[in-house]
Design an enzyme around this catalytic site. Structure first.
Site, mmCIF file in Angstrom:
data_model
loop_
_atom_site.group_PDB
_atom_site.id
_atom_site.type_symbol
_atom_site.label_atom_id
_atom_site.label_comp_id
_atom_site.label_asym_id
_atom_site.label_seq_id
_atom_site.Cartn_x
_atom_site.Cartn_y
_atom_site.Cartn_z
ATOM 1 N N GLU A 263 0.835 -1.195 0.000
ATOM 2 C CA GLU A 263 0.000 0.000 0.000
ATOM 3 C C GLU A 263 0.873 1.249 0.000
ATOM 4 O O GLU A 263 1.939 1.262 0.618
ATOM 5 C CB GLU A 263 -0.920 0.001 1.222
ATOM 6 C CG GLU A 263 -1.886 -1.190 1.240
ATOM 7 C CD GLU A 263 -2.805 -1.187 2.448
ATOM 8 O OE1 GLU A 263 -2.632 -0.300 3.322
ATOM 9 O OE2 GLU A 263 -3.696 -2.062 2.529
ATOM 10 N N HIS A 286 -7.871 1.295 2.197
ATOM 11 C CA HIS A 286 -7.710 0.858 3.589
ATOM 12 C C HIS A 286 -8.444 1.803 4.544
ATOM 13 O O HIS A 286 -7.876 2.310 5.521
ATOM 14 C CB HIS A 286 -6.233 0.765 3.962
ATOM 15 C CG HIS A 286 -5.955 -0.209 5.075
ATOM 16 N ND1 HIS A 286 -4.808 -0.945 5.145
ATOM 17 C CD2 HIS A 286 -6.688 -0.566 6.168
ATOM 18 C CE1 HIS A 286 -4.837 -1.715 6.224
ATOM 19 N NE2 HIS A 286 -5.981 -1.495 6.861
#
Length: 403
Positions: A263, A286
């Site tokens: 990420e 997220h």
């Protein structure tokens, strides 16, 4: 035995409530809005006692071994797999997290995504923005009467189970640990049984290493044709290349993914994934627990753990230390002793105190695996010499004196 200013470093846009709690306790706070890599973290932790992170910063053994003054780490989230817990414990560093504070936010996102995919809202929205009016009901369904399969029946899975039933869904769940079914939910003894029956499969497993690659080609093939898939747990538990193939083939009718193996570190950084560009696939950065309510609660909760641990040695709900809460009497000095859990350590500590003429006012010991944690209060007589003797015991991992 002189007190030093307590410094806290908070990373990854932790809610301002955490900083407010720590400053009100008299701590110095530095906030950084992004994750730090290993080298940056080693450099920034000099002189820091308390470290707050979220999910992206990796606290490795090298980081922990270099952070000589670090006393506690707070994961301002649910998971702690980004922290080397064994190394933290060996270094006498307490680790705290927020196992409950964002549960509702994650559940609400899951419900919203299930409804959005079932009604194919993502595709309708894209067509409308492109100027196309398509009022067709093709492929759109109610969630009522459909079967939800929950993989991982912990805090999030159980609350999702209750809300899904309130929407009229039938609920199946699978967990490696025997769990009490809530409402009318039914437990599946094998994951395959759940996959064959569920119209929607959603993952809510934790970040332990043995969950890596939990869901891949075999699991997607066992899912019902036209079913939906969600992952709001951990990025590394799913083979996303396989998910793409099954979405493109039509076997999986829609997917919602909130977590990824790799990420971006900060807002605005490029996001790369094989799932980009797929129809009826919802990708979110997220944000399962990213609501103002959840982040405020998490900030307050974990910062409160920092404060109580530093002030009183309170370790309730620590991830890696025995959980102790010993009420503090006025005008006492407190010794917080982390040590290896071998027979006789407490007796040796008390012997040193007795030899020095120190009367113990209150004491509490807890053990957890190879670790022992003792909190001892005395009204007077504890000298630097006695503290040095306890610190020099071969079993001692760490010793703090709290005035």
């Amino acid at each position: 035995m002189t007190s030093q200013p307590v410094r806290a470093l908070l990373l990854e846009q932790i809610h301002p409530e955490a900083e407010a709690v720590l400053r009100s306790a008299g701590f110095e706070v530095e906030s950084v809005g992004r994750a730090l890599d290993e080298d940056e973290l080693v450099d920034r932790l000099r002189g820091v006692q308390l470290l707050g992170i979220r999910s992206k910063t990796q606290v490795t053994r090298r980081v922990l071994e270099s952070a000589r003054g670090l006393t506690a780490i707070g994961a301002f989230c649910i998971g702690t797999n980004q922290i080397d817990l064994a190394a933290a414990t060996e270094a006498g560093i307490a680790v705290f997290n927020a196992p409950f504070s964002n549960t509702r936010s994650v559940v609400e996102l899951a419900i919203a995504e299930i409804i959005s995919m079932t009604r194919r809202l993502t595709e309708k929205n894209a067509l409308m923005h492109a100027g196309t009016w398509d009022k067709s009901a093709d492929g759109a369904h109610e969630v009522r009467g459909r079967t939800l399969g929950i993989v991982g029946y912990g805090n999030i899975g159980t609350q999702l189970s209750v809300l899904a039933e309130n929407l009229g869904m039938q609920v199946l769940f699978y967990d490696k640990v025997d769990k009490l079914a809530l409402g009318n939910a039914r437990r599946c003894l094998e994951l395959e049984d759940l996959l064959r029956q569920a119209d929607v499969v959603t993952l809510h497993v934790d970040g332990r290493a043995d969950n890596a690659n939990l869901f891949g080609a075999d699991e997607f093939e066992q899912m019902r044709p036209g079913s939906l898939f969600l992952n709001l747990s951990r990025g590394f538990v799913v083979d996303y290349g396989s998910l793409r193939k099954h979405v493109e083939s039509g076997h999986i009718a829609g997917a919602a993914v909130d977590v990824f193996p790799v990420e971006p570190k900060g807002r605005g950084d490029e996001f790369v994934s094989e799932l980009r560009g797929l129809p009826n696939v919802i990708l979110t950065p997220h944000i399962g627990g990213s609501t103002e309510e959840a982040q405020q609660d998490i900030g307050r909760f974990v910062a409160g753990k920092f404060r109580d641990f530093w002030r009183d040695g309170t370790s309730a709900m620590s991830v890696n230390l025995p959980g102790l809460v010993l009420p503090r009497a006025e005008n006492t000095l407190r010794l917080v002793h982390l040590h290896r859990n071998v027979p006789g350590v407490l007796a040796r500590v008390n012997g040193l105190l007795a030899d020095g003429g120190v009367n113990v006012e209150a004491q509490l010991l807890g053990t957890r695996g190879e670790i022992g944690y003792a909190v001892t209060d005395s009204a007077s007589g504890t000298t630097q010499a006695i503290v040095d003797q306890i610190r020099a015991l071969p079993e001692t991992i760490g010793l703090r004196v709290i005035f």
